[in-house]
Design an enzyme around this catalytic site. Structure first.
Site, PDB file in Angstrom:
ATOM      1  N   ARG A 166      -9.993   8.182  -7.284  1.00 60.23           N
ATOM      2  CA  ARG A 166      -8.840   8.325  -6.364  1.00 60.23           C
ATOM      3  C   ARG A 166      -8.270   9.752  -6.358  1.00 60.23           C
ATOM      4  NH1 ARG A 166     -10.665   3.983  -5.366  1.00 60.23           N
ATOM      5  NH2 ARG A 166      -9.524   2.063  -4.909  1.00 60.23           N
ATOM      6  N   SER A 239      -3.432  -0.844  -2.550  1.00 62.68           N
ATOM      7  CA  SER A 239      -2.894  -0.631  -3.907  1.00 62.68           C
ATOM      8  C   SER A 239      -1.842   0.471  -3.847  1.00 62.68           C
ATOM      9  CB  SER A 239      -3.994  -0.188  -4.870  1.00 62.68           C
ATOM     10  OG  SER A 239      -5.044  -1.114  -4.893  1.00 62.68           O
ATOM     11  N   GLU A 335      -0.685   5.793  -5.887  1.00 64.38           N
ATOM     12  CA  GLU A 335      -1.880   6.156  -5.111  1.00 64.38           C
ATOM     13  C   GLU A 335      -1.455   6.587  -3.712  1.00 64.38           C
ATOM     14  OE1 GLU A 335      -5.405   3.412  -4.714  1.00 64.38           O
ATOM     15  OE2 GLU A 335      -4.997   3.731  -2.594  1.00 64.38           O
TER      16      GLU A 335
HETATM   17  P1  FAD Z   1      -3.580   8.426   6.131  1.00 64.03           P
HETATM   18  O1  FAD Z   1      -2.812   7.382   5.423  1.00 64.03           O
HETATM   19  O2  FAD Z   1      -3.216   8.711   7.544  1.00 64.03           O
HETATM   20  O3  FAD Z   1      -3.507   9.779   5.298  1.00 64.03           O
HETATM   21  C1  FAD Z   1      -3.711   9.774   3.894  1.00 64.03           C
HETATM   22  C2  FAD Z   1      -3.582  11.219   3.372  1.00 64.03           C
HETATM   23  O4  FAD Z   1      -4.660  12.002   3.839  1.00 64.03           O
HETATM   24  C3  FAD Z   1      -2.328  11.939   3.846  1.00 64.03           C
HETATM   25  O5  FAD Z   1      -1.876  12.777   2.820  1.00 64.03           O
HETATM   26  C4  FAD Z   1      -2.802  12.729   5.049  1.00 64.03           C
HETATM   27  O6  FAD Z   1      -2.004  13.869   5.300  1.00 64.03           O
HETATM   28  C5  FAD Z   1      -4.205  13.101   4.625  1.00 64.03           C
HETATM   29  N1  FAD Z   1      -5.151  13.223   5.747  1.00 64.03           N
HETATM   30  C6  FAD Z   1      -5.570  12.225   6.553  1.00 64.03           C
HETATM   31  N2  FAD Z   1      -6.508  12.678   7.413  1.00 64.03           N
HETATM   32  C7  FAD Z   1      -6.671  13.994   7.141  1.00 64.03           C
HETATM   33  C8  FAD Z   1      -7.493  15.021   7.692  1.00 64.03           C
HETATM   34  N3  FAD Z   1      -8.328  14.798   8.713  1.00 64.03           N
HETATM   35  N4  FAD Z   1      -7.396  16.262   7.162  1.00 64.03           N
HETATM   36  C9  FAD Z   1      -6.548  16.516   6.125  1.00 64.03           C
HETATM   37  N5  FAD Z   1      -5.745  15.596   5.585  1.00 64.03           N
HETATM   38  C10 FAD Z   1      -5.820  14.339   6.076  1.00 64.03           C
HETATM   39  N6  FAD Z   1      -8.336   2.777  -0.424  1.00 64.03           N
HETATM   40  C11 FAD Z   1      -9.410   2.729  -1.249  1.00 64.03           C
HETATM   41  O7  FAD Z   1      -9.849   3.766  -1.775  1.00 64.03           O
HETATM   42  N7  FAD Z   1     -10.047   1.549  -1.516  1.00 64.03           N
HETATM   43  C12 FAD Z   1      -9.645   0.388  -0.984  1.00 64.03           C
HETATM   44  O8  FAD Z   1     -10.240  -0.643  -1.246  1.00 64.03           O
HETATM   45  C13 FAD Z   1      -8.518   0.395  -0.103  1.00 64.03           C
HETATM   46  N8  FAD Z   1      -8.062  -0.755   0.450  1.00 64.03           N
HETATM   47  C14 FAD Z   1      -6.968  -0.731   1.276  1.00 64.03           C
HETATM   48  C15 FAD Z   1      -6.510  -1.933   1.835  1.00 64.03           C
HETATM   49  C16 FAD Z   1      -5.408  -1.948   2.680  1.00 64.03           C
HETATM   50  C17 FAD Z   1      -4.946  -3.238   3.281  1.00 64.03           C
HETATM   51  C18 FAD Z   1      -4.742  -0.731   2.987  1.00 64.03           C
HETATM   52  C19 FAD Z   1      -3.577  -0.721   3.923  1.00 64.03           C
HETATM   53  C20 FAD Z   1      -5.176   0.469   2.424  1.00 64.03           C
HETATM   54  C21 FAD Z   1      -6.298   0.481   1.552  1.00 64.03           C
HETATM   55  N9  FAD Z   1      -6.776   1.671   0.957  1.00 64.03           N
HETATM   56  C22 FAD Z   1      -7.876   1.639   0.147  1.00 64.03           C
HETATM   57  C23 FAD Z   1      -6.081   2.949   1.212  1.00 64.03           C
HETATM   58  C24 FAD Z   1      -6.514   3.632   2.527  1.00 64.03           C
HETATM   59  O9  FAD Z   1      -7.217   2.752   3.345  1.00 64.03           O
HETATM   60  C25 FAD Z   1      -7.369   4.861   2.272  1.00 64.03           C
HETATM   61  O10 FAD Z   1      -6.706   5.779   1.446  1.00 64.03           O
HETATM   62  C26 FAD Z   1      -7.767   5.571   3.579  1.00 64.03           C
HETATM   63  O11 FAD Z   1      -8.743   6.550   3.315  1.00 64.03           O
HETATM   64  C27 FAD Z   1      -6.578   6.208   4.288  1.00 64.03           C
HETATM   65  O12 FAD Z   1      -6.997   6.613   5.583  1.00 64.03           O
HETATM   66  P2  FAD Z   1      -5.963   6.968   6.721  1.00 64.03           P
HETATM   67  O13 FAD Z   1      -6.740   7.514   7.863  1.00 64.03           O
HETATM   68  O14 FAD Z   1      -5.101   5.802   7.007  1.00 64.03           O
HETATM   69  O15 FAD Z   1      -5.139   8.133   6.018  1.00 64.03           O
HETATM   70  N1  EPU Z   2      -4.923  -8.819 -11.509  1.00 66.72           N
HETATM   71  C1  EPU Z   2      -3.918  -9.623 -12.013  1.00 66.72           C
HETATM   72  N2  EPU Z   2      -2.841  -9.879 -11.218  1.00 66.72           N
HETATM   73  C2  EPU Z   2      -2.720  -9.392  -9.961  1.00 66.72           C
HETATM   74  C3  EPU Z   2      -3.750  -8.566  -9.442  1.00 66.72           C
HETATM   75  C4  EPU Z   2      -4.846  -8.291 -10.241  1.00 66.72           C
HETATM   76  O1  EPU Z   2      -3.994 -10.072 -13.139  1.00 66.72           O
HETATM   77  O2  EPU Z   2      -1.717  -9.681  -9.321  1.00 66.72           O
HETATM   78  C5  EPU Z   2      -6.102  -8.559 -12.359  1.00 66.72           C
HETATM   79  C6  EPU Z   2      -7.169  -9.658 -12.192  1.00 66.72           C
HETATM   80  O3  EPU Z   2      -7.722  -9.931 -13.438  1.00 66.72           O
HETATM   81  C7  EPU Z   2      -8.219  -9.003 -11.335  1.00 66.72           C
HETATM   82  C8  EPU Z   2      -8.097  -7.526 -11.732  1.00 66.72           C
HETATM   83  O4  EPU Z   2      -6.699  -7.345 -12.004  1.00 66.72           O
HETATM   84  O5  EPU Z   2      -9.480  -9.482 -11.621  1.00 66.72           O
HETATM   85  C9  EPU Z   2      -8.549  -6.573 -10.647  1.00 66.72           C
HETATM   86  O6  EPU Z   2      -7.924  -6.888  -9.412  1.00 66.72           O
HETATM   87  P1  EPU Z   2      -8.660  -6.625  -8.026  1.00 66.72           P
HETATM   88  O7  EPU Z   2     -10.079  -7.087  -8.091  1.00 66.72           O
HETATM   89  O8  EPU Z   2      -7.794  -7.139  -6.949  1.00 66.72           O
HETATM   90  O9  EPU Z   2      -8.743  -5.044  -7.989  1.00 66.72           O
HETATM   91  P2  EPU Z   2      -7.674  -3.924  -8.308  1.00 66.72           P
HETATM   92  O10 EPU Z   2      -8.056  -3.250  -9.589  1.00 66.72           O
HETATM   93  O11 EPU Z   2      -6.298  -4.468  -8.186  1.00 66.72           O
HETATM   94  C10 EPU Z   2      -9.013  -1.994  -7.174  1.00 66.72           C
HETATM   95  C11 EPU Z   2      -8.711  -0.929  -6.164  1.00 66.72           C
HETATM   96  C12 EPU Z   2      -8.760  -1.500  -4.763  1.00 66.72           C
HETATM   97  C13 EPU Z   2     -10.166  -2.018  -4.503  1.00 66.72           C
HETATM   98  C14 EPU Z   2     -10.491  -3.099  -5.541  1.00 66.72           C
HETATM   99  C15 EPU Z   2     -11.924  -3.569  -5.451  1.00 66.72           C
HETATM  100  C16 EPU Z   2      -7.320   0.728  -7.243  1.00 66.72           C
HETATM  101  C17 EPU Z   2      -5.956   1.287  -7.393  1.00 66.72           C
HETATM  102  N3  EPU Z   2      -7.427  -0.333  -6.441  1.00 66.72           N
HETATM  103  O12 EPU Z   2      -7.940  -2.933  -7.091  1.00 66.72           O
HETATM  104  O13 EPU Z   2      -8.483  -0.456  -3.835  1.00 66.72           O
HETATM  105  O14 EPU Z   2     -10.294  -2.543  -3.202  1.00 66.72           O
HETATM  106  O15 EPU Z   2     -10.286  -2.580  -6.876  1.00 66.72           O
HETATM  107  O16 EPU Z   2     -12.783  -2.582  -5.933  1.00 66.72           O
HETATM  108  O17 EPU Z   2      -8.271   1.257  -7.806  1.00 66.72           O
HETATM  109  C18 EPU Z   2      -6.710   0.654  -2.724  1.00 66.72           C
HETATM  110  O18 EPU Z   2      -7.046   1.669  -3.341  1.00 66.72           O
HETATM  111  O19 EPU Z   2      -5.765   0.661  -1.885  1.00 66.72           O
HETATM  112  C19 EPU Z   2      -7.413  -0.602  -2.972  1.00 66.72           C
HETATM  113  C20 EPU Z   2      -7.089  -1.746  -2.387  1.00 66.72           C
END
Ligand code: FAD
Ligand code: EPU
Length: 339
Positions: A166, A239, A335
């Site tokens: 991240r 997250s 994050e």
């Molecule tokens: P934005 O939110 O619009 O921007 C994020 C940052 O990047 C800001 O600081 C912005 O200024 C900068 N930025 C954006 N585009 C550019 C560009 N072209 N040039 C320079 N700077 C830029 N993330 C994960 O890693 N794994 C996950 O599993 C995951 N699951 C998610 C689930 C949900 C439901 C949600 C809402 C979010 C999740 N995220 C996850 C976080 C998010 O999807 C990612 O961080 C994604 O890459 C953000 O993209 P965005 O276009 O919305 O960026």
């Molecule tokens: N858990 C709990 N309670 C909760 C949530 C999670 O006990 O309320 C424990 C469970 O044991 C579960 C473990 O935490 O098995 C891991 O949870 P989960 O699989 O939901 O994944 P996470 O660690 O919470 C991370 C990433 C996610 C990504 C998933 C799958 C980060 C900060 N988050 O979540 O990314 O999708 O793993 O790889 O690394 C994001 O970055 O926005 C994001 C959604």
């Protein structure tokens, strides 16, 4: 041609927390020329600039007193092929999930485990998006960006992006200093079938499919739909905090006190803890302060139940950080980008 600039523009539809703040100026860019034009405009020299993708990793806590640039540079194009790889240039304004679907259709492999992550391709390197055993850094070859101050176009190699969990150079030295315009990916022609994340193999068995880029993406989509709240139904940014990484020593102490603590071993000697577990076992899952809340099923996701503002969500986040520090002596890092 100069792109249209809107004034006092609501960003509510441009962030997945649905926070109603206004940008002093808002503009859409569709190519690099428009960026150079914008950066040459006299007024833009005086204003700060924020690049916005889908707003799925941003928490706005106040109106943005500058120019918000919505990146809409499109295009997905194979630029090189050899026996093993396809090299693909993707516009920063393409939707990430659309690019994943594009790759699966061609049976290319390397990003299928990242299906359904919201956001645009240009943001994918910023925090090195990751999920289900994959990180985007493993497929990025080069990144094209424009430096806002020098107005120069620069191409950077993956190694120089300093990718970590991240994290990247774009969250540190280059934070808010560049506009990413294109990302060059190298995808495998032979499926890598990464199913080391246990839930994926279970889901593949359940849907009776052998591993392939397509079936793995489907398994990930099914898992995500069950676990992560849909921002279209309830405002959230995924997250809110990173999973904390602690030393062996600190981990051993925690394990004695909390035998059920959930953790992941990675290649280094450090241990990554599940922040969701820490938050849940501090009694914070599902709590609510006004319209700001901790999701009832996933404690790592903060939600906007209806009309919370950014400051209220941030105040809840600070409360969680305080309790986690007291209970486990761990500093939870956000994050989400707080603006
Ligand atoms: P934005 O939110 O619009 O921007 C994020 C940052 O990047 C800001 O600081 C912005 O200024 C900068 N930025 C954006 N585009 C550019 C560009 N072209 N040039 C320079 N700077 C830029 N993330 C994960 O890693 N794994 C996950 O599993 C995951 N699951 C998610 C689930 C949900 C439901 C949600 C809402 C979010 C999740 N995220 C996850 C976080 C998010 O999807 C990612 O961080 C994604 O890459 C953000 O993209 P965005 O276009 O919305 O960026
Ligand atoms: N858990 C709990 N309670 C909760 C949530 C999670 O006990 O309320 C424990 C469970 O044991 C579960 C473990 O935490 O098995 C891991 O949870 P989960 O699989 O939901 O994944 P996470 O660690 O919470 C991370 C990433 C996610 C990504 C998933 C799958 C980060 C900060 N988050 O979540 O990314 O999708 O793993 O790889 O690394 C994001 O970055 O926005 C994001 C959604």
């Amino acid at each position: 041609m100069m792109s249209i600039i809107k004034r006092n523009y609501s960003l509510k539809k441009h962030n997945t927390f649905n926070i109603d703040v206004k940008a002093k100026y808002f503009t859409i860019i569709q190519n690099e020329k428009q960026i150079f034009n914008l950066l040459q405009e006299e007024f833009s020299l005086k204003e700060k600039i924020l690049i916005l993708g889908s707003g799925s990793n941003i928490l706005f806590t106040k109106n943005y007193n500058g120019i918000v640039v919505f990146n809409q540079i499109k295009g997905i194009k194979i630029i090189e092929e050899d026996e093993k790889y396809s090299t693909i240039k993707v516009g920063a304004g393409e939707k990430w999930h659309d690019f994943v679907l594009w790759s699966i259709k061609r049976n290319l492999s390397g990003i299928e485990n990242l299906a359904l992550i919201p956001g645009l391709v240009g943001a994918s390197p910023i925090q090195n998006i990751g999920a289900y055993g994959m990180e985007v850094k493993n497929t990025i070859q080069k990144i094209h960006f424009i430096n806002i101050k020098s107005k120069k176009k620069i191409i950077i190699n993956d190694f120089d992006c300093k990718f970590k969990y991240r994290d990247s150079i774009f969250k540190n030295q280059l934070r808010n200093k560049v506009i990413i315009t294109n990302v060059i990916f190298k995808l495998y022609k032979k499926p890598i079938n990464n199913t080391k994340y246990g839930e994926i193999s279970n889901e593949l068995q359940r849907i009776k499919k052998d591993p392939s880029p397509k079936s793995i993406a489907q398994a990930v989509i099914n898992i995500r739909n069950k676990k992560i709240p849909n921002p279209k139904k309830i405002g959230n940014s995924g997250s809110f905090f990173k999973n904390p990484i602690v030393s062996q020593n600190q981990f051993m102490k925690l394990k004695i006190k909390f035998p059920d603590i959930v953790y992941y071993k990675n290649s280094s000697k450090k241990i990554k803890l599940a922040a969701g577990w820490l938050i849940e076992h501090a009694g914070l899952k599902g709590i609510r302060k006004g319209d700001a809340g901790v999701h009832k099923n996933q404690a790592l996701v903060l939600v906007n139940h209806n009309n919370a503002n950014g400051k209220e969500i941030l105040s809840l986040a600070r409360h969680i950080q305080k309790i986690i520090k007291i209970k486990y002596d761990i500093n939870l890092e956000t994050e989400v980008n707080i603006i």
